[in-house]
Design a protein around this motif. Structure first.
Motif, mmCIF file in Angstrom:
data_model
loop_
_atom_site.group_PDB
_atom_site.id
_atom_site.type_symbol
_atom_site.label_atom_id
_atom_site.label_comp_id
_atom_site.label_asym_id
_atom_site.label_seq_id
_atom_site.Cartn_x
_atom_site.Cartn_y
_atom_site.Cartn_z
ATOM 1 N N LEU A 1 4.716 30.637 33.543
ATOM 2 C CA LEU A 1 3.315 30.277 33.795
ATOM 3 C C LEU A 1 2.689 31.249 34.793
ATOM 4 O O LEU A 1 3.395 31.814 35.628
ATOM 5 C CB LEU A 1 3.242 28.864 34.396
ATOM 6 N N SER A 2 1.381 31.404 34.725
ATOM 7 C CA SER A 2 0.704 32.216 35.737
ATOM 8 C C SER A 2 0.671 31.420 37.037
ATOM 9 O O SER A 2 0.835 30.195 37.027
ATOM 10 C CB SER A 2 -0.719 32.534 35.288
ATOM 11 N N ASP B 1 -1.838 30.679 38.891
ATOM 12 C CA ASP B 1 -2.942 29.713 38.898
ATOM 13 C C ASP B 1 -2.579 28.454 38.113
ATOM 14 O O ASP B 1 -2.831 27.334 38.556
ATOM 15 C CB ASP B 1 -4.200 30.336 38.278
ATOM 16 N N GLU B 2 -1.983 28.656 36.936
ATOM 17 C CA GLU B 2 -1.578 27.499 36.115
ATOM 18 C C GLU B 2 -0.536 26.660 36.843
ATOM 19 O O GLU B 2 -0.623 25.432 36.887
ATOM 20 C CB GLU B 2 -0.990 27.980 34.780
ATOM 21 N N GLY C 1 2.595 25.160 26.700
ATOM 22 C CA GLY C 1 1.841 25.986 27.653
ATOM 23 C C GLY C 1 1.030 25.123 28.583
ATOM 24 O O GLY C 1 0.484 24.111 28.180
ATOM 25 N N SER D 1 -1.769 25.800 30.083
ATOM 26 C CA SER D 1 -3.227 25.808 29.948
ATOM 27 C C SER D 1 -3.656 24.714 28.975
ATOM 28 O O SER D 1 -4.677 24.070 29.171
ATOM 29 C CB SER D 1 -3.713 27.170 29.497
ATOM 30 N N LYS D 2 -2.824 24.492 27.944
ATOM 31 C CA LYS D 2 -3.164 23.417 27.010
ATOM 32 C C LYS D 2 -3.091 22.060 27.693
ATOM 33 O O LYS D 2 -3.894 21.182 27.441
ATOM 34 C CB LYS D 2 -2.231 23.451 25.797
ATOM 35 N N LEU E 1 -3.529 21.481 30.860
ATOM 36 C CA LEU E 1 -4.666 21.353 31.773
ATOM 37 C C LEU E 1 -5.949 21.036 30.993
ATOM 38 O O LEU E 1 -6.783 20.257 31.445
ATOM 39 C CB LEU E 1 -4.835 22.641 32.594
ATOM 40 N N ASN E 2 -6.093 21.634 29.809
ATOM 41 C CA ASN E 2 -7.264 21.317 28.974
ATOM 42 C C ASN E 2 -7.249 19.861 28.535
ATOM 43 O O ASN E 2 -8.276 19.190 28.509
ATOM 44 C CB ASN E 2 -7.288 22.215 27.731
ATOM 45 N N ASP F 1 -7.387 21.994 41.473
ATOM 46 C CA ASP F 1 -8.270 22.950 40.789
ATOM 47 C C ASP F 1 -9.619 22.329 40.427
ATOM 48 O O ASP F 1 -10.548 23.035 40.083
ATOM 49 C CB ASP F 1 -7.587 23.498 39.526
#
Ligand SMILES: [Zn+2]
Length: 351
Positions: A196-197, A199-200, A224, A226-227, A229-230, A297
């Protein structure tokens, strides 16, 4: 996934106690590791098994206790260490629930294995993961081993809390408490293990409540972070809670449609309710300018909602979610439980 042999760096209380056992040479014949799921109990059991059998650096392990930066835990290079790491050590026994139960047959088999001499270990280690899943008969069979402990053998049980186990078992084990893991460790593990990045990882780590397995599951399930978090944003937004109290004047059908959609994904309802509850707790925390937020965030947006929603509304809404969680545990129809919850979330604004 390979155990995290650095786990004890983040569980200093356990590290100190286990190190003291090794140093003194007096290792209890049974240990009980307690703590939330994902706090590293199983990995710590493997690490301690290695430390008990390591040919190279058990002293480093003990010396490491005195340093701020911990030394090697344990060497990881010698033959016993490598065998335990790879899961090929004949004297390292791991027993976990199958279909949410540990049956007596498995414990009897363990009794038989432990009645024989260890093959090669200085100290044989048998780990019973999630020990409270033992049937009462299995628990009683295990009690017999604890009453007459086999030589050169260490039993390690793991559980969320001591009260989940028979008191007769607890009283024969030395208990060691594991704390929720720090966010920094969880974020680092998400980056190292799943790529993961930063930030993620930083956004996801606080949501895991100190549980590494929970963080990994959240990031993995959606292939992932980002998914994930979405999805979290979508749930908060569809619930209406991302807007101040005014959301309660929107059509009721929107709230009920959200409840219906959520009830279609039955296995994901608990996670969704956790997301909403953590979000509301953040709105309350922001009232006191607390830096301890789950959804760091989203701070900017949450500040606006927090300032424009009465505290008593937030408290009533948290109660509504907790009530839904209890109802679902009690097998109330999911759609009914969620629709009731949505009505209560809206009504809270009008009280
Ligand atoms: Zn070693």
């Amino acid at each position: 996934m390979e155990p995290d042999f650095d786990i004890l760096k983040h569980q200093k209380h356990a590290h100190r106690l286990l190190g003291a056992f090794l140093k003194s040479g007096h290792i209890p014949h049974a240990l009980l590791f307690t703590g939330i799921e994902g706090s590293g109990k199983r990995d710590a059991a493997f690490t301690f098994a290695m430390a008990c059998n390591c040919e190279e650096s058990p002293t480093d392990w003990v010396q490491g206790l005195k340093k701020t930066v911990f030394g090697p835990i344990p060497c990881g290079r010698c033959l016993p260490c490598r065998k335990i790491v790879s899961g090929n050590h004949p004297d390292m026994i791991l027993l976990a629930p199958e279909r949410s139960v540990i049956k007596i047959a498995r414990i009897r088999q363990l009794c038989h294995e432990l009645s024989l001499k260890p093959y090669e270990a200085k100290r044989r280690v048998a780990v019973i993961v999630d020990a409270p899943w033992m049937t009462p008969e299995a628990g009683n069979a295990l009690l017999k081993i604890l009453e007459e402990p086999p030589p050169q053998t260490l039993l390690i049980l793991t559980a969320v809390q001591r009260s989940d186990l028979l008191p007769t078992l607890v009283s024969r084990c030395h208990s060691i408490r594991f704390h929720p893991l720090p966010e920094s460790h969880i974020a680092a593990a998400l980056q190292n293990r799943l790529g993961l990045s930063a930030d993620e990882a930083d956004a996801l780590a606080p949501m895991a409540n100190g549980s590494l397995s929970r963080a990994l599951a959240m990031a993995n399930r959606e292939a992932g972070a980002s998914k994930w978090l979405n999805r979290r944003r979508a749930i908060i937004s569809a619930s209406g809670l991302d807007r101040p109290e005014s959301f309660s004047f929107e059509p009721l059908t929107l709230s009920l449609a959200f409840a219906e959609r959520l009830s279609d994904e039955k296995e994901r309802i608990p996670e969704a309710l956790d997301i909403l509850q953590c979000y509301l707790r953040d709105l309350v925390a922001l009232r006191w300018a607390s830096p301890h937020l789950f959804n760091k965030d989203l701070t900017h947006k949450m500040q606006y909602v927090s300032q424009h929603t009465r505290l008593e509304v937030l408290m009533t809404q948290i109660e509504a979610i907790q009530r839904a969680q209890r109802n679902l545990t009690a097998n109330v129809n999911p759609r009914l439980a969620l629709e009731t919850m949505m009505i209560h979330l809206r009504n809270a604004c009008h009280e």
